[in-house]
Design a protein around this motif. Structure first.
Motif, mmCIF file in Angstrom:
data_model
loop_
_atom_site.group_PDB
_atom_site.id
_atom_site.type_symbol
_atom_site.label_atom_id
_atom_site.label_comp_id
_atom_site.label_asym_id
_atom_site.label_seq_id
_atom_site.Cartn_x
_atom_site.Cartn_y
_atom_site.Cartn_z
ATOM 1 N N PRO A 272 0.717 -1.207 0.048
ATOM 2 C CA PRO A 272 -0.094 0.021 0.021
ATOM 3 C C PRO A 272 0.847 1.087 -0.024
ATOM 4 O O PRO A 272 2.287 1.125 0.339
ATOM 5 N N GLY A 273 0.194 2.277 -0.428
ATOM 6 C CA GLY A 273 0.808 3.636 -0.035
ATOM 7 C C GLY A 273 2.044 3.641 -1.290
ATOM 8 O O GLY A 273 2.980 4.690 -1.000
ATOM 9 N N ARG A 274 1.912 3.220 -2.440
ATOM 10 C CA ARG A 274 3.266 3.341 -3.400
ATOM 11 C C ARG A 274 2.567 3.783 -4.717
ATOM 12 O O ARG A 274 1.439 3.428 -4.946
ATOM 13 N N THR A 275 3.325 4.551 -5.402
ATOM 14 C CA THR A 275 2.837 5.371 -6.491
ATOM 15 C C THR A 275 4.052 5.158 -7.462
ATOM 16 O O THR A 275 5.382 5.330 -7.138
ATOM 17 N N LEU A 276 3.916 4.911 -8.763
ATOM 18 C CA LEU A 276 4.722 4.798 -9.676
ATOM 19 C C LEU A 276 4.729 5.923 -10.775
ATOM 20 O O LEU A 276 3.576 6.230 -11.058
ATOM 21 N N VAL A 277 5.997 6.652 -11.102
ATOM 22 C CA VAL A 277 6.143 7.609 -11.956
ATOM 23 C C VAL A 277 6.916 7.328 -13.014
ATOM 24 O O VAL A 277 7.983 7.005 -12.334
ATOM 25 N N THR A 278 6.699 7.599 -14.195
ATOM 26 C CA THR A 278 7.695 7.502 -15.381
ATOM 27 C C THR A 278 8.321 8.629 -15.680
ATOM 28 O O THR A 278 7.798 9.600 -16.078
ATOM 29 N N ALA A 279 9.934 8.496 -15.687
ATOM 30 C CA ALA A 279 10.526 9.793 -16.412
ATOM 31 C C ALA A 279 10.605 9.547 -17.739
ATOM 32 O O ALA A 279 11.710 9.088 -18.188
ATOM 33 N N VAL A 280 9.582 9.960 -18.579
ATOM 34 C CA VAL A 280 9.630 9.841 -20.031
ATOM 35 C C VAL A 280 11.070 10.519 -20.629
ATOM 36 O O VAL A 280 11.216 11.504 -20.362
ATOM 37 N N GLY A 281 11.883 9.565 -21.454
ATOM 38 C CA GLY A 281 12.948 10.159 -22.039
ATOM 39 C C GLY A 281 13.992 10.320 -21.328
ATOM 40 O O GLY A 281 15.142 10.485 -21.767
ATOM 41 N N SER A 282 13.889 9.785 -20.157
ATOM 42 C CA SER A 282 15.237 10.261 -19.201
ATOM 43 C C SER A 282 16.038 9.029 -19.282
ATOM 44 O O SER A 282 15.609 7.810 -19.241
ATOM 45 N N SER A 283 17.430 9.263 -18.897
ATOM 46 C CA SER A 283 18.391 8.443 -18.774
ATOM 47 C C SER A 283 18.179 7.745 -17.350
ATOM 48 O O SER A 283 17.218 8.266 -16.707
ATOM 49 N N HIS A 284 19.145 6.815 -16.908
ATOM 50 C CA HIS A 284 19.089 6.319 -15.515
ATOM 51 C C HIS A 284 19.414 7.606 -14.506
ATOM 52 O O HIS A 284 18.910 7.778 -13.332
ATOM 53 N N GLU A 285 20.235 8.617 -15.264
ATOM 54 C CA GLU A 285 20.443 10.026 -14.467
ATOM 55 C C GLU A 285 19.478 10.887 -14.297
ATOM 56 O O GLU A 285 19.410 12.108 -14.698
ATOM 57 N N ILE A 286 18.135 10.487 -13.696
ATOM 58 C CA ILE A 286 16.999 11.258 -13.527
ATOM 59 C C ILE A 286 17.544 12.596 -12.719
ATOM 60 O O ILE A 286 16.832 13.499 -13.116
ATOM 61 N N PRO A 287 18.030 12.388 -11.666
ATOM 62 C CA PRO A 287 18.519 13.852 -10.959
ATOM 63 C C PRO A 287 19.027 14.947 -11.835
ATOM 64 O O PRO A 287 18.792 15.867 -11.687
ATOM 65 N N GLN A 288 19.740 14.454 -12.898
ATOM 66 C CA GLN A 288 20.387 15.383 -13.940
ATOM 67 C C GLN A 288 19.446 15.558 -14.822
ATOM 68 O O GLN A 288 19.231 16.922 -15.447
ATOM 69 N N ASP A 289 18.779 14.508 -15.351
ATOM 70 C CA ASP A 289 17.914 14.821 -16.626
ATOM 71 C C ASP A 289 16.448 15.465 -16.437
ATOM 72 O O ASP A 289 16.228 16.245 -17.132
ATOM 73 N N GLN A 290 15.951 15.317 -15.143
ATOM 74 C CA GLN A 290 14.877 15.886 -14.815
ATOM 75 C C GLN A 290 14.538 16.263 -13.266
ATOM 76 O O GLN A 290 13.883 15.622 -12.635
ATOM 77 N N PRO A 291 15.419 16.958 -12.976
ATOM 78 C CA PRO A 291 15.397 17.427 -11.742
ATOM 79 C C PRO A 291 14.202 18.197 -11.388
ATOM 80 O O PRO A 291 13.785 18.011 -9.964
ATOM 81 N N ASP A 292 13.422 18.857 -12.038
ATOM 82 C CA ASP A 292 12.250 19.272 -11.630
ATOM 83 C C ASP A 292 11.199 18.269 -11.217
ATOM 84 O O ASP A 292 10.293 18.512 -10.207
ATOM 85 N N LEU A 293 11.032 17.105 -11.753
ATOM 86 C CA LEU A 293 10.201 16.003 -11.742
ATOM 87 C C LEU A 293 10.613 15.353 -10.032
ATOM 88 O O LEU A 293 9.812 15.273 -9.509
ATOM 89 N N VAL A 294 11.740 15.110 -10.037
ATOM 90 C CA VAL A 294 12.391 14.747 -8.700
ATOM 91 C C VAL A 294 11.988 15.686 -7.426
ATOM 92 O O VAL A 294 11.344 15.291 -6.393
ATOM 93 N N ARG A 295 12.351 17.019 -7.873
ATOM 94 C CA ARG A 295 11.804 17.975 -6.709
ATOM 95 C C ARG A 295 10.369 17.794 -6.453
ATOM 96 O O ARG A 295 10.212 17.846 -5.432
ATOM 97 N N ALA A 296 9.713 17.834 -7.512
ATOM 98 C CA ALA A 296 8.048 17.806 -7.290
ATOM 99 C C ALA A 296 7.613 16.783 -6.415
ATOM 100 O O ALA A 296 6.766 16.720 -5.615
#
Length: 306
Positions: A272-296
């Motif tokens: 329970p209490g788990r959510t899946l979010v896909t970083a579309v187009g991102s490499s494994h380095e999501i913190p660098q590729d999509q930092p706004d998504l991680v922050r949100a």
């Protein structure tokens, strides 16, 4: 099986690194109120942005080695950012001031043993020793409950054992393309080991570097360690958001990449209490590729469970 390039294999191997069974004892450090920040090389110290509280550096002793922790002051809940394999605290350098400004929370990053300003520890990478290091640092900094944990890649293994062994310490987690137990099936372990054999042998024959030592440490006891990790379950009491990249650390090997994404989906369905979010187009380095998504996603977790 698709052929991995050396850089791809290095990242993939570190992403699914070792949960060895032998646990290290936790050594609490001195009272943080009386312990002055330790000076570290300028290249290792985070730089505060305008309007962001100055970041303090603390060296924490655990089992005879020193670990560098970086604290941006704020209120509870503390947000703890744990970098991926082969990375140090600077992986989060751009997110720290943004999270501090947005949440007002205390922000903590650190260098795992052998990275950044932290001492290197010889031998195989041991997830239980890594958990002990992180727990010792948090205890020394006065973080004992209800923190928000953010873990990238290899740090997913540290996070899994940390939340299991320390009830009440973590109130919510954001797992950023993290290594999860569902990934480590017998078939997948065999594929990773087979793909890495040649490069591990080559690394052993070359002059030792930090990168080669990390890779070799990751490879030691890989199979038994990951078979053990496959049996571990994330506690139902701790909500988690899983951000999975489209490309994964196995970009270039469609079968392995799909298994990585499937493992994330299975993890989310398992409790329970788990959510899946896909970083579309991102490499494994999501913190660098999509930092706004991680922050949100971190901000959402703070608002819901902080």
């Amino acid at each position: 099986m698709n052929v991995y390039t050396p850089s791809r294999l290095h990242r993939a191997a570190l992403a699914v690194a070792l949960p060895v069974i032998a646990a290290g004892a936790l050594v609490a450090c001195s009272d943080p109120a009386t312990r002055p920040p330790l000076s570290v090389p300028a290249s290792a110290a985070p730089v505060a942005s305008a309007g962001t509280p100055a970041t303090e550096t603390h060296m924490i002793n655990n089992n005879g080695h020193e670990l560098a922790f970086y604290v941006t002051p704020g209120h509870s809940p503390a947000i703890v950012l744990d970098a991926g394999g082969g990375e140090d605290h600077t992986q989060w350098k751009d997110l720290v001031p943004q999270l501090s400004a947005a949440t007002g929370s205390e922000i903590i990053t650190y260098d795992r043993a052998g990275m950044g300003a932290s001492d290197e520890v010889k031998g195989a990478w041991d997830v239980h020793a890594a958990v002990s290091d992180l727990r010792a640092g948090l205890t020394g900094l006065g973080v004992t409950e209800k923190m928000i944990l953010v873990a990238h890649s290899q740090a997913g293994e540290v996070a899994t054992y940390l939340v299991r062994e320390n009830p009440g310490l973590v109130s919510g987690a954001v797992l950023v393309d993290a290594s999860l137990p569902q990934f480590s099936t017998d078939e997948q372990i065999a594929r990773v080991v087979a793909a890495g054999t040649a490069q591990i042998a080559a690394s052993r024959s070359q002059p030792s570097t930090q990168q080669s030592r990390q890779l070799i440490a990751t490879a030691q006891n890989y199979g038994p360690a990951h078979r053990a990790y496959h049996q571990v379950a994330w506690p139902d009491s701790v909500p988690a958001t899983v951000i999975v990249s489209e490309k994964t650390p196995f970009d270039g090997s469609p079968q392995d990449a799909q298994h990585w994404r499937d493992a994330a989906a299975e993890f989310v369905k398992a409790g329970p209490g788990r959510t899946l979010v896909t970083a579309v187009g991102s490499s494994h380095e999501i913190p660098q590729d999509q930092p706004d998504l991680v922050r949100a996603e971190i901000e959402k977790m703070v608002a819901a469970h902080g």
